[in-house]
Design a protein around this motif. Structure first.
Motif, PDB file in Angstrom:
ATOM      1  N   ASP A   9       0.860  -1.187   0.000  1.00  0.00           N
ATOM      2  CA  ASP A   9       0.000   0.000   0.000  1.00  0.00           C
ATOM      3  C   ASP A   9       0.893   1.232   0.000  1.00  0.00           C
ATOM      4  N   SER A  11       0.244   4.338   0.240  1.00  0.00           N
ATOM      5  CA  SER A  11      -0.102   5.392   1.197  1.00  0.00           C
ATOM      6  C   SER A  11       0.381   5.076   2.612  1.00  0.00           C
ATOM      7  N   THR A  12       0.342   3.811   3.032  1.00  0.00           N
ATOM      8  CA  THR A  12       0.803   3.446   4.369  1.00  0.00           C
ATOM      9  C   THR A  12       2.215   2.884   4.368  1.00  0.00           C
ATOM     10  N   ARG A  13       2.696   2.458   3.192  1.00  0.00           N
ATOM     11  CA  ARG A  13       3.990   1.825   2.980  1.00  0.00           C
ATOM     12  C   ARG A  13       4.099   0.493   3.712  1.00  0.00           C
ATOM     13  N   ALA A  28       5.078  -3.590   8.379  1.00  0.00           N
ATOM     14  CA  ALA A  28       4.744  -2.171   8.540  1.00  0.00           C
ATOM     15  C   ALA A  28       5.812  -1.321   7.858  1.00  0.00           C
TER      16      ALA A  28
END
Length: 64
Positions: A9, A11-13, A28
């Motif tokens: 993702d 946007s969240t990496r 994460a």
């Protein structure tokens, strides 16, 4: 260990990968090496995990 990116993702990496042993792992943004800005699905990576199985570091795999 080595694995393959399954999801990422931008946007969240964060995302998930599949190790060469077939184990799915979520990661994460904090686990990405500083030079990583984007990962592609199917991209090969080196993965380090804690004793509990949490991904602690991801680096891009480059063939020699």
């Amino acid at each position: 260990m080595q694995g393959t990116v399954a999801t990422f993702d931008q946007s969240t990496r964060g995302g998930s990968l599949l190790t060469d042993e077939g184990m799915p792992l979520a990661f994460a943004a904090e686990s990405l090496a500083d030079h990583i800005r984007h990962l592609r699905v199917g991209q090969r990576v080196f993965v380090e995990t804690s004793p509990t199985g949490t991904v602690t570091a991801i680096q891009i795999w480059t063939p020699r």
